[in-house]
Design a protein around this motif. Sequence first.
Motif, PDB file in Angstrom:
ATOM      1  N   SER A  89      63.232   9.249  41.526  1.00 37.40           N
ATOM      2  CA  SER A  89      61.965   8.641  41.153  1.00 37.40           C
ATOM      3  C   SER A  89      61.942   7.178  41.591  1.00 37.40           C
ATOM      4  CB  SER A  89      61.759   8.658  39.647  1.00 37.40           C
ATOM      5  OG  SER A  89      62.727   7.857  38.986  1.00 37.40           O
ATOM      6  N   ALA A  90      60.888   6.731  42.147  1.00 41.53           N
ATOM      7  CA  ALA A  90      60.797   5.352  42.614  1.00 41.53           C
ATOM      8  C   ALA A  90      61.188   4.407  41.495  1.00 41.53           C
ATOM      9  CB  ALA A  90      59.371   5.052  43.076  1.00 41.53           C
ATOM     10  N   LEU A  91      62.040   3.466  41.839  1.00 43.07           N
ATOM     11  CA  LEU A  91      62.508   2.504  40.840  1.00 43.07           C
ATOM     12  C   LEU A  91      61.566   1.322  40.815  1.00 43.07           C
ATOM     13  CD1 LEU A  91      64.787   1.353  38.970  1.00 43.07           C
ATOM     14  CD2 LEU A  91      65.708   0.284  41.014  1.00 43.07           C
ATOM     15  N   PHE A  92      61.025   1.027  39.659  1.00 44.64           N
ATOM     16  CA  PHE A  92      60.198  -0.167  39.530  1.00 44.64           C
ATOM     17  C   PHE A  92      61.105  -1.335  39.204  1.00 44.64           C
ATOM     18  CE2 PHE A  92      58.047  -3.270  36.821  1.00 44.64           C
ATOM     19  CZ  PHE A  92      57.068  -3.692  37.705  1.00 44.64           C
ATOM     20  N   VAL A  93      61.064  -2.343  40.039  1.00 44.93           N
ATOM     21  CA  VAL A  93      61.888  -3.521  39.814  1.00 44.93           C
ATOM     22  C   VAL A  93      60.973  -4.643  39.368  1.00 44.93           C
ATOM     23  CG1 VAL A  93      63.534  -5.112  40.833  1.00 44.93           C
ATOM     24  CG2 VAL A  93      63.400  -2.751  41.647  1.00 44.93           C
ATOM     25  N   PRO A  94      61.179  -5.197  38.154  1.00 50.46           N
ATOM     26  CA  PRO A  94      60.308  -6.258  37.661  1.00 50.46           C
ATOM     27  C   PRO A  94      60.255  -7.420  38.637  1.00 50.46           C
ATOM     28  CG  PRO A  94      61.827  -5.516  35.947  1.00 50.46           C
ATOM     29  CD  PRO A  94      62.270  -4.874  37.219  1.00 50.46           C
ATOM     30  N   THR A  95      59.088  -8.023  38.693  1.00 50.49           N
ATOM     31  CA  THR A  95      58.906  -9.164  39.589  1.00 50.49           C
ATOM     32  C   THR A  95      59.918 -10.254  39.314  1.00 50.49           C
ATOM     33  OG1 THR A  95      56.561  -8.669  39.636  1.00 50.49           O
ATOM     34  CG2 THR A  95      57.222 -10.835  40.423  1.00 50.49           C
TER      35      THR A  95
ATOM     36  N   HIS B 279      77.773 -12.275  44.424  1.00 52.33           N
ATOM     37  CA  HIS B 279      76.496 -12.225  45.116  1.00 52.33           C
ATOM     38  C   HIS B 279      75.622 -11.137  44.494  1.00 52.33           C
ATOM     39  CE1 HIS B 279      77.897 -15.009  48.119  1.00 52.33           C
ATOM     40  NE2 HIS B 279      78.947 -14.240  48.384  1.00 52.33           N
ATOM     41  N   SER B 280      74.325 -11.245  44.663  1.00 52.78           N
ATOM     42  CA  SER B 280      73.392 -10.232  44.161  1.00 52.78           C
ATOM     43  C   SER B 280      73.244  -9.125  45.200  1.00 52.78           C
ATOM     44  CB  SER B 280      72.028 -10.865  43.879  1.00 52.78           C
ATOM     45  OG  SER B 280      72.136 -11.847  42.863  1.00 52.78           O
ATOM     46  N   ILE B 281      73.208  -7.881  44.716  1.00 53.76           N
ATOM     47  CA  ILE B 281      73.213  -6.723  45.617  1.00 53.76           C
ATOM     48  C   ILE B 281      72.030  -5.826  45.321  1.00 53.76           C
ATOM     49  CG2 ILE B 281      74.555  -4.753  46.440  1.00 53.76           C
ATOM     50  CD1 ILE B 281      76.943  -6.399  44.873  1.00 53.76           C
ATOM     51  N   ARG B 282      71.355  -5.399  46.376  1.00 52.85           N
ATOM     52  CA  ARG B 282      70.261  -4.443  46.275  1.00 52.85           C
ATOM     53  C   ARG B 282      70.592  -3.252  47.163  1.00 52.85           C
ATOM     54  NH1 ARG B 282      65.344  -8.983  46.738  1.00 52.85           N
ATOM     55  NH2 ARG B 282      65.897 -10.051  44.787  1.00 52.85           N
ATOM     56  N   VAL B 283      70.811  -2.108  46.557  1.00 54.06           N
ATOM     57  CA  VAL B 283      71.196  -0.900  47.276  1.00 54.06           C
ATOM     58  C   VAL B 283      69.933  -0.139  47.682  1.00 54.06           C
ATOM     59  CG1 VAL B 283      72.335   1.339  47.072  1.00 54.06           C
ATOM     60  CG2 VAL B 283      73.422  -0.721  46.110  1.00 54.06           C
ATOM     61  N   LEU B 284      69.736   0.008  48.988  1.00 53.47           N
ATOM     62  CA  LEU B 284      68.601   0.753  49.517  1.00 53.47           C
ATOM     63  C   LEU B 284      69.088   2.167  49.830  1.00 53.47           C
ATOM     64  CD1 LEU B 284      67.167  -1.926  52.001  1.00 53.47           C
ATOM     65  CD2 LEU B 284      66.886  -1.755  49.517  1.00 53.47           C
ATOM     66  N   THR B 285      68.609   3.132  49.069  1.00 55.04           N
ATOM     67  CA  THR B 285      69.182   4.474  49.137  1.00 55.04           C
ATOM     68  C   THR B 285      68.100   5.541  49.181  1.00 55.04           C
ATOM     69  OG1 THR B 285      70.697   6.003  48.005  1.00 55.04           O
ATOM     70  CG2 THR B 285      69.305   4.613  46.608  1.00 55.04           C
TER      71      THR B 285
ATOM     72  N   GLU C  97      65.036   3.477  45.685  1.00 56.56           N
ATOM     73  CA  GLU C  97      64.694   4.477  46.686  1.00 56.56           C
ATOM     74  C   GLU C  97      63.642   3.897  47.627  1.00 56.56           C
ATOM     75  OE1 GLU C  97      63.763   8.008  44.391  1.00 56.56           O
ATOM     76  OE2 GLU C  97      65.755   8.820  44.822  1.00 56.56           O
ATOM     77  N   GLU C  98      63.360   4.618  48.686  1.00 55.08           N
ATOM     78  CA  GLU C  98      62.578   4.073  49.794  1.00 55.08           C
ATOM     79  C   GLU C  98      61.234   3.453  49.399  1.00 55.08           C
ATOM     80  OE1 GLU C  98      61.451   5.298  54.382  1.00 55.08           O
ATOM     81  OE2 GLU C  98      62.952   6.417  53.259  1.00 55.08           O
ATOM     82  N   PRO C  99      60.472   4.027  48.459  1.00 60.58           N
ATOM     83  CA  PRO C  99      59.197   3.391  48.099  1.00 60.58           C
ATOM     84  C   PRO C  99      59.345   1.955  47.592  1.00 60.58           C
ATOM     85  CG  PRO C  99      59.249   5.649  47.297  1.00 60.58           C
ATOM     86  CD  PRO C  99      60.637   5.335  47.771  1.00 60.58           C
ATOM     87  N   ASP C 100      60.546   1.602  47.121  1.00 63.98           N
ATOM     88  CA  ASP C 100      60.757   0.261  46.577  1.00 63.98           C
ATOM     89  C   ASP C 100      61.617  -0.624  47.474  1.00 63.98           C
ATOM     90  OD1 ASP C 100      59.413   0.070  43.870  1.00 63.98           O
ATOM     91  OD2 ASP C 100      60.534   1.929  43.635  1.00 63.98           O
ATOM     92  N   TRP C 101      61.904  -0.160  48.674  1.00 65.80           N
ATOM     93  CA  TRP C 101      62.698  -0.987  49.574  1.00 65.80           C
ATOM     94  C   TRP C 101      62.003  -2.315  49.881  1.00 65.80           C
ATOM     95  CZ3 TRP C 101      65.272   2.332  54.007  1.00 65.80           C
ATOM     96  CH2 TRP C 101      66.144   3.273  53.410  1.00 65.80           C
TER      97      TRP C 101
END
Length: 348
Positions: A18-24, A71-77, A99-103
């Motif tokens: 499911s697309a992950l919503f990441v707070p602004t 460091h801060s990490i963002r996994v694009l999966t 996931e891709e919708p939130d890349w």
Amino acid sequence: MELFCSTTSLSSSFALSSALFVPTSSFPVPGSRRLMVLCSSEKSQKMTVSVTGATGFIGRRLVQRLRADNHSIRVLTRSKSKAEQIFPAKDFPGIVIAEEPDWKKCVQGSTAVVNLAGLPISTRWSPEIKKEIKDSRIRVTSKVVELMNNSPAEARPTVLVSATAVGYYGTSETGVFDENSPSGKDYLSEVCREWEGTALKANKDVRVALIRIGVVLGKDGGALAMMIPFFQMFAGGPLGSGQQWFSWIHVDDLVNLIYEALSNPSYKGVINGTAPNPVRLGEMCQQLGSVLSRPSWLPVPDFALKALLGEGATVVLEGQKVLPARAKELGFEFKYKYVKDALKAIMQ
């Protein structure tokens, strides 16, 4: 090439929610990262790094290294559930898995992007598989470059470190290749050329480093994970003639090279991700047998590999001697320069 390397490598290799919503609030205010660049050097500042292929053999080690240095990490999966198993929140607090919708949310505001994604090639090649081997690399690279180029200037990553492979050079038992050598003419060379060309479409303000990765050695993945069990059962030996070149690199050195490319502005263009002393595959197997106190006596004949893998057998039956000329020019310090030392460290 996974039969002899990492998930990204197109060399002789065992080697992308499911697309992950990441707070602004998880992302920097536009303009703030640029201010950091003005106030501190690129090498010393805390980075925010988006990573494709993070769940693979190399990607896992890179994420661990980035995390260790805070460091801060963002996994694009493509699989949030798989990434969450590999990077549990209790061990990786603050990691963002998207996931891709939130890349797009992740790429915008990142300091840098590392692109390691690609379908493994340790299988019998059919026309469909060959198409996916290429498309999986081009598709993800194109997506990442598009997201970077479409980001507002103040939120655009300034660095792209993109994997490619020593398969770029083709194969040879006699030739020696460095970053200035021309590309080969086989299928894997074609894949690498398109892969690299796609990464180079990044905005002119983005520093692009292309790491042509060789056979990655480590105990928990890549070539050795598949070879060690056979040697432990006294059934190890070279594949084919054993005369094909084996351009290898210890996974720790590769991660350090990628890390340096992220933080050092001098690292741009093509950089070979191979150790300074490639060996013939027969010697590699002898050294592995010695470290494991097992003989290297049972070669796998060409015809058996061709029967199993078809055209894909060329991945392990042919190799290339690749030297890291650019890394040496840049002063990169290899911890493991000789395959025997690398194998001893891995098996300890």
